[in-house]
Design an enzyme around this catalytic site. Structure first.
Site, PDB file in Angstrom:
ATOM      1  N   ASP A  70       4.923  28.049  25.220  1.00  0.00           N
ATOM      2  CA  ASP A  70       5.663  27.021  25.940  1.00  0.00           C
ATOM      3  C   ASP A  70       6.189  27.671  27.222  1.00  0.00           C
ATOM      4  O   ASP A  70       6.121  28.895  27.381  1.00  0.00           O
ATOM      5  CB  ASP A  70       6.811  26.529  25.047  1.00  0.00           C
ATOM      6  CG  ASP A  70       7.730  25.560  25.750  1.00  0.00           C
ATOM      7  OD1 ASP A  70       7.224  24.593  26.337  1.00  0.00           O
ATOM      8  OD2 ASP A  70       8.955  25.784  25.722  1.00  0.00           O
ATOM      9  N   ASP A  93       9.268  26.100  29.699  1.00  0.00           N
ATOM     10  CA  ASP A  93      10.705  25.928  29.907  1.00  0.00           C
ATOM     11  C   ASP A  93      11.497  26.423  28.706  1.00  0.00           C
ATOM     12  O   ASP A  93      11.263  26.015  27.564  1.00  0.00           O
ATOM     13  CB  ASP A  93      11.032  24.448  30.152  1.00  0.00           C
ATOM     14  CG  ASP A  93      10.557  23.971  31.515  1.00  0.00           C
ATOM     15  OD1 ASP A  93      10.740  24.706  32.499  1.00  0.00           O
ATOM     16  OD2 ASP A  93      10.001  22.856  31.592  1.00  0.00           O
ATOM     17  N   GLU A 118      16.478  15.458  21.097  1.00  0.00           N
ATOM     18  CA  GLU A 118      15.379  16.417  20.980  1.00  0.00           C
ATOM     19  C   GLU A 118      15.740  17.592  20.087  1.00  0.00           C
ATOM     20  O   GLU A 118      14.910  18.064  19.303  1.00  0.00           O
ATOM     21  CB  GLU A 118      14.982  16.931  22.369  1.00  0.00           C
ATOM     22  CG  GLU A 118      13.857  17.963  22.336  1.00  0.00           C
ATOM     23  CD  GLU A 118      13.544  18.547  23.702  1.00  0.00           C
ATOM     24  OE1 GLU A 118      12.874  19.592  23.750  1.00  0.00           O
ATOM     25  OE2 GLU A 118      13.967  17.972  24.713  1.00  0.00           O
ATOM     26  N   SER A 152       2.946  23.095  28.333  1.00  0.00           N
ATOM     27  CA  SER A 152       4.287  22.679  28.744  1.00  0.00           C
ATOM     28  C   SER A 152       4.430  21.171  28.879  1.00  0.00           C
ATOM     29  O   SER A 152       3.554  20.492  29.413  1.00  0.00           O
ATOM     30  CB  SER A 152       4.645  23.336  30.078  1.00  0.00           C
ATOM     31  OG  SER A 152       5.877  22.856  30.569  1.00  0.00           O
ATOM     32  N   ALA A 153       5.580  20.674  28.413  1.00  0.00           N
ATOM     33  CA  ALA A 153       5.938  19.274  28.628  1.00  0.00           C
ATOM     34  C   ALA A 153       6.608  19.089  29.976  1.00  0.00           C
ATOM     35  O   ALA A 153       7.036  17.986  30.318  1.00  0.00           O
ATOM     36  CB  ALA A 153       6.869  18.799  27.509  1.00  0.00           C
ATOM     37  N   LYS A 172       2.339  17.930  21.272  1.00  0.00           N
ATOM     38  CA  LYS A 172       1.517  19.044  21.735  1.00  0.00           C
ATOM     39  C   LYS A 172       0.306  19.278  20.833  1.00  0.00           C
ATOM     40  O   LYS A 172      -0.676  19.877  21.265  1.00  0.00           O
ATOM     41  CB  LYS A 172       2.359  20.317  21.850  1.00  0.00           C
ATOM     42  CG  LYS A 172       3.340  20.264  23.016  1.00  0.00           C
ATOM     43  CD  LYS A 172       4.061  21.576  23.220  1.00  0.00           C
ATOM     44  CE  LYS A 172       4.961  21.518  24.454  1.00  0.00           C
ATOM     45  NZ  LYS A 172       5.662  22.803  24.687  1.00  0.00           N
ATOM     46  N   ASP A 174      10.267  27.377  21.930  1.00  0.00           N
ATOM     47  CA  ASP A 174      11.704  27.240  21.699  1.00  0.00           C
ATOM     48  C   ASP A 174      12.029  25.968  20.938  1.00  0.00           C
ATOM     49  O   ASP A 174      13.194  25.658  20.709  1.00  0.00           O
ATOM     50  CB  ASP A 174      12.463  27.241  23.037  1.00  0.00           C
ATOM     51  CG  ASP A 174      12.316  25.932  23.797  1.00  0.00           C
ATOM     52  OD1 ASP A 174      13.333  25.292  24.083  1.00  0.00           O
ATOM     53  OD2 ASP A 174      11.169  25.541  24.084  1.00  0.00           O
TER      54      ASP A 174
END
Length: 320
Positions: A63, A65, A110, A178-179, A227, A252
């Site tokens: 990931d 961020d 989240e 990554s989102a 994902k 994370d």
């Protein structure tokens, strides 16, 4: 005096286990107080097996961020790729206010340990869809992105250069899933001088018109909890990842654990989770889900130590 050698009378399988314990190198970083593991022996066995296979059988999936970037620095939150777009050059104050309101509404959802991923999924779609619509309305200019990144407080984790450089030296592909916003993500890596040829990115990319103005976002929305679908549809098409059944995965969020689902015929997967905030509420679920959990650790020290061991020749004694 007679000395008995215990493994003479021990089955072959046990002899191999004893030899493993005698010959494998230690990774002292795993003994840090910030490191949690539900099964240390399994972690060590997995790392050992991955080292035996060599760097040529390894891929790293991460990931971005709050995983490759810091969560906070000097007590202040470090901006995500979406946060970097909250810049006077790119969006107006009204848009900035609305994006912050959405963050305050949806981010607690989240990271809520009491909700399932299934419950969160439609809410994450709501969040990112609304943010992207706001950004499109601002008609963001492509030529201003680099300046916005440069003037932001975005920071990769301490030790990032060792991590990126080691992977490129060993020709190990790094797939960043990554989102966030891919265009901004790329610029952060580029400005830190670690955008090497082995880096591959799957993210939400902007679609600019001929004048360089944002008009849409490309393809299907990627968010924290879908994902797996992205992994299955994108990762399998990357030829560079084929023949690499061993995976070091960094994330994370519990949603990041599905990023390796696109790896066909995997042999060994070692997952490392950064537990950045709400430690008491989320520690149990993280320790159950990730092989290694790093609590409030803003560095790449542990991943670097593991990577160094895995990519070192089995003929060399390693000090980690």
């Amino acid at each position: 005096m007679v000395y008995h050698i215990p493994w003479i009378y021990t089955p072959v399988r046990s002899v191999l286990a004893i030899w493993h314990q005698l010959t494998k190198a230690e990774i002292p970083e795993l003994a840090k107080c910030s490191v949690l593991m539900r099964d240390r022996s399994r972690v060590e066995d997995t790392i050992y097996a991955m080292q035996r296979a060599g760097a040529g059988r390894l891929q790293v999936i991460s990931d971005f961020d709050m995983t490759l970037t810091r969560f906070a620095h000097n007590g202040k939150r470090v901006p995500t790729t979406h946060n970097i777009l909250d810049h006077r050059l790119l969006i107006d104050e009204d848009c900035s206010k609305k994006i912050r309101e959405l963050l305050n509404t949806y981010y607690p959802i989240e990271i809520d340990a009491g909700r399932t991923a299934e419950d969160k999924l439609p809410l994450m779609v709501e969040w990112w869809t609304q943010v992207h619509e706001l950004l499109i309305q601002q008609r963001i200019r492509k030529d201003l992105l680099a300046q916005a990144v440069k003037e932001s407080s975005a920071m990769l984790r301490e030790g990032y250069k060792v991590f990126f450089d080691r992977l490129t030296e060993q020709q190990v592909p790094l797939l960043i899933f990554s989102a966030g916003v891919g265009d901004v993500l790329e610029e952060v890596i580029r400005q830190n001088n670690v955008f090497h040829p082995n880096v591959h990115i799957i993210s939400n990319y902007m679609d600019f018109d001929q004048t360089g103005v944002l008009r849409a976002f490309q393809g299907q929305l990627i968010h924290t909890f879908n994902k797996r679908e992205g992994a299955l549809s994108h990762a399998s098409g990357l030829r560079v990842l084929q023949g690499r059944p061993n995976v070091l995965l960094l994330g994370d969020s519990l949603g990041d654990l599905t990023m390796a689902d696109g790896v066909s015929e995997h042999q060994n997967i070692l997952t490392i989770g950064f537990l950045n905030d709400q430690m008491d509420e989320r520690k149990e679920s993280y320790v159950k889900s990730f092989d290694v959990v790093l609590v409030k650790d803003e560095t790449m020290e542990v991943p670097n130590a593991i990577l160094k061991y895995i990519t070192s020749s089995t003929d060399n004694k390693l000090d980690a």
